[in-house]
Motif scaffolding. Sequence first.
Motif, PDB file in Angstrom:
ATOM      1  N   ILE A  49     -78.654 -44.957  21.369  1.00  0.00           N
ATOM      2  CA  ILE A  49     -77.807 -44.114  20.550  1.00  0.00           C
ATOM      3  C   ILE A  49     -76.373 -44.628  20.543  1.00  0.00           C
ATOM      4  N   ASN A  50     -75.783 -44.642  19.347  1.00  0.00           N
ATOM      5  CA  ASN A  50     -74.378 -44.964  19.220  1.00  0.00           C
ATOM      6  C   ASN A  50     -73.592 -43.650  19.254  1.00  0.00           C
ATOM      7  N   GLU A  51     -73.568 -42.960  18.120  1.00  0.00           N
ATOM      8  CA  GLU A  51     -72.952 -41.630  18.117  1.00  0.00           C
ATOM      9  C   GLU A  51     -74.026 -40.590  18.019  1.00  0.00           C
ATOM     10  N   LEU A  52     -73.836 -39.499  18.745  1.00  0.00           N
ATOM     11  CA  LEU A  52     -74.849 -38.446  18.727  1.00  0.00           C
ATOM     12  C   LEU A  52     -74.237 -37.163  18.172  1.00  0.00           C
ATOM     13  N   HIS A  53     -74.920 -36.578  17.197  1.00  0.00           N
ATOM     14  CA  HIS A  53     -74.487 -35.303  16.644  1.00  0.00           C
ATOM     15  C   HIS A  53     -75.601 -34.299  16.803  1.00  0.00           C
ATOM     16  N   ILE A  54     -75.279 -33.192  17.463  1.00  0.00           N
ATOM     17  CA  ILE A  54     -76.295 -32.160  17.666  1.00  0.00           C
ATOM     18  C   ILE A  54     -75.772 -30.844  17.122  1.00  0.00           C
ATOM     19  N   GLY A  55     -76.593 -30.091  16.431  1.00  0.00           N
ATOM     20  CA  GLY A  55     -76.165 -28.779  15.974  1.00  0.00           C
ATOM     21  C   GLY A  55     -77.193 -28.146  15.068  1.00  0.00           C
ATOM     22  N   ASP A  56     -77.048 -26.848  14.825  1.00  0.00           N
ATOM     23  CA  ASP A  56     -78.034 -26.198  13.969  1.00  0.00           C
ATOM     24  C   ASP A  56     -77.680 -26.354  12.491  1.00  0.00           C
ATOM     25  N   LYS A  57     -76.481 -26.891  12.235  1.00  0.00           N
ATOM     26  CA  LYS A  57     -76.091 -27.010  10.829  1.00  0.00           C
ATOM     27  C   LYS A  57     -75.971 -28.465  10.392  1.00  0.00           C
ATOM     28  N   ILE A  58     -76.486 -29.348  11.203  1.00  0.00           N
ATOM     29  CA  ILE A  58     -76.404 -30.772  10.873  1.00  0.00           C
ATOM     30  C   ILE A  58     -77.044 -31.031   9.510  1.00  0.00           C
ATOM     31  N   LYS A  59     -76.351 -31.839   8.720  1.00  0.00           N
ATOM     32  CA  LYS A  59     -76.933 -32.180   7.421  1.00  0.00           C
ATOM     33  C   LYS A  59     -77.564 -33.555   7.538  1.00  0.00           C
ATOM     34  N   LYS A  60     -78.607 -33.741   6.766  1.00  0.00           N
ATOM     35  CA  LYS A  60     -79.250 -35.046   6.815  1.00  0.00           C
ATOM     36  C   LYS A  60     -78.342 -36.088   6.182  1.00  0.00           C
ATOM     37  N   PRO A  61     -78.020 -37.133   6.896  1.00  0.00           N
ATOM     38  CA  PRO A  61     -77.181 -38.174   6.316  1.00  0.00           C
ATOM     39  C   PRO A  61     -77.938 -38.846   5.183  1.00  0.00           C
ATOM     40  N   GLY A  62     -77.209 -39.381   4.253  1.00  0.00           N
ATOM     41  CA  GLY A  62     -77.799 -39.930   3.042  1.00  0.00           C
ATOM     42  C   GLY A  62     -79.036 -40.783   3.252  1.00  0.00           C
ATOM     43  N   LEU A  63     -78.823 -42.049   3.515  1.00  0.00           N
ATOM     44  CA  LEU A  63     -79.969 -42.934   3.692  1.00  0.00           C
ATOM     45  C   LEU A  63     -80.362 -42.921   5.154  1.00  0.00           C
ATOM     46  N   SER A  64     -81.363 -42.085   5.478  1.00  0.00           N
ATOM     47  CA  SER A  64     -81.742 -42.027   6.888  1.00  0.00           C
ATOM     48  C   SER A  64     -83.238 -41.803   7.029  1.00  0.00           C
ATOM     49  N   ALA A  65     -83.747 -42.241   8.184  1.00  0.00           N
ATOM     50  CA  ALA A  65     -85.143 -41.979   8.502  1.00  0.00           C
ATOM     51  C   ALA A  65     -85.185 -40.706   9.318  1.00  0.00           C
ATOM     52  N   SER A  66     -86.308 -39.994   9.229  1.00  0.00           N
ATOM     53  CA  SER A  66     -86.355 -38.721   9.929  1.00  0.00           C
ATOM     54  C   SER A  66     -87.642 -38.580  10.725  1.00  0.00           C
ATOM     55  N   ALA A  67     -87.555 -37.701  11.695  1.00  0.00           N
ATOM     56  CA  ALA A  67     -88.748 -37.352  12.458  1.00  0.00           C
ATOM     57  C   ALA A  67     -88.635 -35.891  12.837  1.00  0.00           C
ATOM     58  N   VAL A  68     -89.779 -35.268  13.008  1.00  0.00           N
ATOM     59  CA  VAL A  68     -89.782 -33.848  13.320  1.00  0.00           C
ATOM     60  C   VAL A  68     -90.476 -33.623  14.651  1.00  0.00           C
TER      61      VAL A  68
END
Length: 920
Positions: A819-838
Amino acid sequence: MTKDTAGDIFPSLEKYGQPENGTKGNDLENSEKNMEENKKSKAYDPKAVEDRLYQTWLEKKYFHGDENGTRPTYAIVIPPPNVTDILHLGHGLNNTIQDILMRFHRMRGFDAVWMPGADHAGIATQVVVEKQLVKEGTTRRELGRDKFVERTRAWAFRNKEYILGQLKRIGCSCDWERTRFTIDDGLSNAVKEVFIALYNKDLIYRGNRIVNWCPSCQTSLSDDEVEHVDQDGKLWYIKYKLKGEDTYLMVATTRPETMLGDTGLAVNPKDKRYKKFVGKTVILPILEREIPIVADSYVDMEFGTGVVKVTPAHDPNDFEIGQRHELEQINILNNDGTLNANAGKFKGLDRYEARKKLVAELETKGQLEKVDKYDLSVGTCYRCHNAVEPYLSEQWFVRMQALAKPAVEAVKKGDLRFHPDYWSKTYLHWMENIRDWCISRQLWWGHRIPVYYCEDCGEVMVAADKPAKCVKCESESLRQDEDVLDTWFSSWLWPFSVFGWPEKTKMLERFYPTKVLATAPEIIFLWVARMVMAGYEFMGGLPFNDVYIHGIVRDASGTKMSKSLGNGIDPIEIIDKHGADALRISLVLATPDGQDPWITRNTFEGGRNFVNKLYQASRFVMMRLKDDQRFDTGQAPEDDLILVDRWILSRLEQTVKEVDKCVGEFRLNAAAKELYSFTWNDFCSWYIELIKPDSPEEPIREGSMKVAIYVLDNIIRLLHPFIPFVTEEINGNLGQYLTNRRETLTFGPWPEASDKFADEKLDASFASIQAVVNAVRSVRAEMNVPPGKRSDLHIRITDKKLGKLLEEYQIYFRSLAKINELHIGDKIKKPGLSASAVISGAEIFIPLEGLIDVEQERGRLQKELGGLKEQLERLSKKLANADFLKNAPKDVIEKDRARKVDIEERVEKLNNNLEQLMGW
RNA sequence: GGGCAGUUAGCUCAGCUGGUUAGAGCACCUGCCUUACACGCAGGGGGUCACUGGUUCAAAUCCAGUACUGCCCACCA
């Protein structure tokens, strides 16, 4: 061992397709290899460790049992290897198992003694030495008895030393100063004592009986030394003409040559076909002897023609029929399997040669009706594998039925336990159908039978030493019985004779009965059962309570490894290459409890890798210590612990419990697997990686360092019985950092089982951290993110507790998840071009500007979605089933409901993420 | 002829007293000499749990039968 000898023992090395180390290949390949070798210099080198440590152990007498001690005892007697057998992997396994049990108990505070030794192996040894003599152009008879025995003894002792040396290389913690040999003087006394005692109780007798005769070894064999082999045989139908009548009786036989010893024909008394012939006589073909027809219910009317030829001297059943009808016994064989004078013109021919000629003659005379194919099982000698002949001769026997009684009871009452338990059935079946034991052998190498005959009056005297004169006629002309005793007649006394019996020694007093006997199933009858009987008869109780039956080592094709088949592997070869620890742990890992291991040379790479892994882990931990740091590993650290510390400590506790349980149940394979996985996965792959700081410059948190040392210290103790060398080496290295340093692991202490750190919530928390790390790793790998590149991580939380947890522990998994920068929160928005996992309770986004392949990402998500939907469908159906809701336990229903909610949530998130991808 | 084991991923095996998305090691594929370890690290593919019935809300797991494999015992000439 020299190359030459090794070649001798493994003539088929080529078969494995493994050229000798580095002798093949071109220069380029070799130089590449050398580069590799150089890189490997960091690997653990057992050669630099094992001999040194073993010498120290011996010097310090760690394995020497205390005959005057007061601690509880734990004793094992080694199944004494035959002096003819250079140890192979089967022995490697057998002795590793014993050594694990020994070291385990020694560490737990028992006064533990493992009694080593070897078996003189009567027939086997004599056969080997006789073959040598033949090569030299002489024979044992030419040499004479004394010289032959002397020579055999020298050979046997030499081999014995080599074999004991092999055991030492394996690391066996035997009490070497108490090494015994089944033919040494002490054991000889035990043998005589037993023979005399049994004779006086009328449990030993001499009788003229049909025994198994090996024409090649020229000795009798016990029933248990005969191996039956299926063979394509024939059934010859021969006409026996009635005397004075123009008719004949047809007889079927598988061994036509034995007809030369026929002294009667038998039919079933109820057989209407033949009733009228009973009492008449027939003329034996070829020899033209007149022999009677008798009626005996042994004859099976259905089989063959219903008429049996009776050869009392060459068939056990015929012998009994003969006795019932007072038929003559005519021996037609010489000791070497050729026919004697009773065979008339066939005299001097080998039995099979005679068979051919005889059959041919019958045919020309028209006395052979027909020949059918017939499969039969032929008894063969367990040492030379030649066909044995039933043979009438004078031999010594032990009456077994009375001896078997307490030995049967022992298993039925549960005093004697087999592991796995199903072997007790085999044991009982044999015991309940036990037959008398033929103990005399017409050999020279062995314990001479302590019986003397008066040359004048024939009186039989049984005595330990030669009597001065005959007790009856006072003649001084006495002759000792020429024969020796069955090897097993000394082996069955092993559990107490090793301790000095019949002397009343302190060792015997203190260490008998032993605790467990470990062996392969093949000698349950030959040895185990008889030891149990001897224990009851002479010591008044069991020689051990547990019998550990382990598998037989097989090669890659499932064939049993043996010297004679040439597929054996010398443990020393493996030890030279990979070390004894690798040999030991590989064998145990490869041997499923109660089953046969299939082993090849590369089986041992797994063990070698594990040993190295452990050593590297220890290096890492110690590398991070300052010289003046000191720790106390006597107790688990309790202060300054974070989640991951508590987790590994709780995993350690579970592992200790599991290992204790498995070893207690004689499931060493399961115990080894448990330790392997704990060490490699939990400790190395997770714990060490988690406590590694984000960057190499930062120090490891002190509280975690203490835990790391503590866990490592426990791991080496848990593993010490399995891999004694590397663990002892690590113990030595670790010692300088400990205030409770221990000179050796030999005496433990064994880690204590406890529940101090057991905590379900903690386990769940740890699992979520693992889930995040796994998800990130998986996404990165599938999206082809360069492993060296760190990336930002956005985690959108739906479970607040999880959010707090990740927030709190991020510094520990930052490095694992790159991890470089970590952002945690319930209102985090999905960054534009990103991969996701649930994952449960959270969504994970990794911005992948320039790296992301939308199609690929879509495929990935869809695949995952597919799996989840399937699960969801199954779950929904289940939860809609009224019968399920009515009958299933509440907690099962609750669990499924929770799972359904969780999966639904994840499906929804996945759908959203997929939708967003559509825009691109 | 009798008995005992076994049949789960390409291979060797876990999966105990029924409720898991059926696991491990090796082999295989992809990418990596990343703060101990390339004897290494990370990721991935791969199984209708031999077959047929039965019990059960639920079976790889319990029961019965069948087939195959291995081992042991047995005095059918």
